[in-house]
Design an enzyme around this catalytic site. Structure first.
Site, PDB file in Angstrom:
ATOM      1  N   LYS A  82       0.849  -1.203   0.000  1.00 26.04           N
ATOM      2  CA  LYS A  82       0.000   0.000   0.000  1.00 26.04           C
ATOM      3  C   LYS A  82       0.882   1.250   0.000  1.00 26.04           C
ATOM      4  O   LYS A  82       2.085   1.154   0.249  1.00 26.04           O
ATOM      5  CB  LYS A  82      -0.908  -0.031   1.230  1.00 26.04           C
ATOM      6  CG  LYS A  82      -0.160   0.014   2.543  1.00 26.04           C
ATOM      7  CD  LYS A  82      -1.082  -0.324   3.722  1.00 26.04           C
ATOM      8  CE  LYS A  82      -0.307  -0.317   5.023  1.00 26.04           C
ATOM      9  NZ  LYS A  82      -1.089  -0.890   6.136  1.00 26.04           N
ATOM     10  N   TYR A 111      16.132  29.521   9.445  1.00 23.53           N
ATOM     11  CA  TYR A 111      14.847  30.103   9.851  1.00 23.53           C
ATOM     12  C   TYR A 111      14.661  30.048  11.362  1.00 23.53           C
ATOM     13  O   TYR A 111      14.976  29.038  12.000  1.00 23.53           O
ATOM     14  CB  TYR A 111      13.693  29.342   9.206  1.00 23.53           C
ATOM     15  CG  TYR A 111      13.508  29.632   7.742  1.00 23.53           C
ATOM     16  CD1 TYR A 111      13.252  30.933   7.287  1.00 23.53           C
ATOM     17  CD2 TYR A 111      13.573  28.607   6.802  1.00 23.53           C
ATOM     18  CE1 TYR A 111      13.075  31.185   5.932  1.00 23.53           C
ATOM     19  CE2 TYR A 111      13.392  28.853   5.452  1.00 23.53           C
ATOM     20  CZ  TYR A 111      13.149  30.157   5.018  1.00 23.53           C
ATOM     21  OH  TYR A 111      12.974  30.405   3.688  1.00 23.53           O
TER      22      TYR A 111
HETATM   23  C1  PLP Z   1      -0.348  -2.003   6.661  1.00 18.80           C
HETATM   24  C2  PLP Z   1      -0.912  -3.293   7.046  1.00 18.80           C
HETATM   25  C3  PLP Z   1      -0.078  -4.395   7.351  1.00 18.80           C
HETATM   26  C4  PLP Z   1       1.427  -4.297   7.394  1.00 18.80           C
HETATM   27  O1  PLP Z   1       1.872  -3.766   8.612  1.00 18.80           O
HETATM   28  P1  PLP Z   1       3.432  -3.622   8.934  1.00 18.80           P
HETATM   29  O2  PLP Z   1       3.461  -3.139  10.331  1.00 18.80           O
HETATM   30  O3  PLP Z   1       3.969  -2.605   7.980  1.00 18.80           O
HETATM   31  O4  PLP Z   1       4.034  -4.958   8.736  1.00 18.80           O
HETATM   32  C5  PLP Z   1      -0.680  -5.597   7.630  1.00 18.80           C
HETATM   33  N1  PLP Z   1      -2.017  -5.732   7.631  1.00 18.80           N
HETATM   34  C6  PLP Z   1      -2.842  -4.701   7.357  1.00 18.80           C
HETATM   35  C7  PLP Z   1      -4.310  -4.902   7.375  1.00 18.80           C
HETATM   36  C8  PLP Z   1      -2.318  -3.446   7.061  1.00 18.80           C
HETATM   37  O5  PLP Z   1      -3.137  -2.425   6.794  1.00 18.80           O
END
Ligand code: PLP
Length: 357
Positions: free
Chosen positions: A35, A255
């Site tokens: 994702k 800044y």
């Molecule tokens: C993002 C996600 C993962 C992966 O999690 P990590 O901590 O990056 O391993 C697993 N399951 C679901 C449903 C997620 O949304």
């Protein structure tokens, strides 16, 4: 020189990290989580290195379709499911799988056309209280799916809220027990484990594991480094010193005059700022490498530049190579200094970043 900042993606490290998932969870199938543009690494680029994964998980429908169009035949799971019947039609057309986590989604299922056309992951809320059916709603939801001829394979799933924390088994046990109670006797495949659970709680591996962050070579834990876990960094963000200022005691930097020199010092200006995805809230002291040596940023991060302390770094000057994170400078360390987690830094890589593999 062209503006020297870039992100280098090490595809062999990605393959290596997938092999570490397999080593930890030898009996589970692996659903590689890609994702958010593969946590900022590039969807198709990452998928090419992860092509031996048993499935992919993401939540952007357009990205899922691109993946299917690129020829990947594995299950592609949409972890937030679908938001309309129009999307459901696309999911069917592209043979994607969907998480079902809410009754709203159940009510759209009559729109399905093909027999056995949709594989689903039915999500149980075991206490995180984000997505999923409550235990008392679960059986009814499952029966509805079983009674719908358009539904193919049903997998049961949940997601842990604290698999990464220090509490030991206690951090997953109540969710794990509840999941086991509700899923007992159903004779269906199950999926629970994210990276942290893959690494620490083998009893939760079940049929499908869902690694994300560990694939990209960062640690889900604050008390264990990625190197401790045998993971290799996939993304290295490098740049160069593009200017040098010699400042006197009492002089200020950047800044808000957020840094004031307590001695004469040489300050390097690095091409890299928050418009590249470097966190603006990283304070003075956040580590980075210059000429392969550890140093620290000074003062406030600008949109396009940041300041680095060149004290004691031999030969440092305009053109000196800088590593903001990646090989030799764990992204987890930079994230911790900036009061965030590696996930956020990786995902926030800016669109203008030049990415090379
Ligand atoms: C993002 C996600 C993962 C992966 O999690 P990590 O901590 O990056 O391993 C697993 N399951 C679901 C449903 C997620 O949304």
């Amino acid at each position: 020189m062209t503006r020297p900042i870039q992100a280098l993606i090490d595809l062999s490290a990605l393959e290596h990290n997938l092999s570490m998932v397999r080593r930890h969870a030898p009996r589970a199938r692996v659903m590689a989580v890609i994702k958010a543009d593969a946590y900022g690494h590039g969807l198709l680029r990452a998928a090419s290195a992860l092509k031996s994964a048993d499935g992919f998980a993401l939540l952007e429908l357009d990205a899922a379709i691109r993946l299917r169009d690129a020829g990947y035949r594995q299950p592609i799971l949409l972890v937030e499911g679908f938001f309309s019947v129009e999307e459901l039609a696309l999911i069917e057309e592209y043979q994607l799988s969907a998480v079902i986590h809410h009754s709203e989604q159940l009510s759209m299922l009559p729109a399905l056309k093909r027999r056995g056309g949709l594989d689903v992951f039915l999500k149980l809320n075991t206490g995180m209280n984000r997505l999923g059916f409550m235990p008392e709603e679960f059986s009814a939801a499952l029966e509805l799916l079983k009674g719908n001829p358009a539904i193919g394979q049903i997998t049961l799933m949940t997601h842990f809220a604290r698999a990464d924390d220090h509490a030991g088994k206690e951090s997953v046990s109540s969710q794990f027990q509840l999941f086991n109670t509700v899923s007992a006797g159903r004779n269906l495949p199950c999926s629970l484990a994210n990276s942290a659970a893959i690494l620490r709680y083998p009893e939760t591996h079940a049929d499908w594991v869902r690694p994300g962050i560990m694939l990209y070579g960062a640690s889900p834990f604050s008390d264990k480094t990625a190197a401790d876990l045998g993971l290799r960094p996939v993304m290295t963000v490098s740049s160069k010193v593009i200017a040098v200022q010699n400042i006197k005691v009492g002089d200020v930097v950047g800044y808000g005059h957020a840094f004031r020199a307590d001695r004469a010092m040489q300050v390097g200006i690095v091409a890299g700022g928050y418009a590249d995805g470097y966190p603006r809230h990283a304070p003075t002291g956040t580590p980075l490498l210059v000429n392969g040596r550890r140093s620290r940023i000074l003062g406030r991060v600008s949109m396009d530049m940041l300041h680095v302390d060149l004290s004691g770094i031999e030969g440092a000057g305009v053109g000196s190579p800088v590593i903001l994170w990646g090989e030799g400078m764990p992204v987890d360390e930079v994230a911790q200094s900036a009061s965030t987690i590696s996930y956020e830094l990786l995902c926030a890589l800016a669109p203008r970043m030049h990415v090379v593999a």
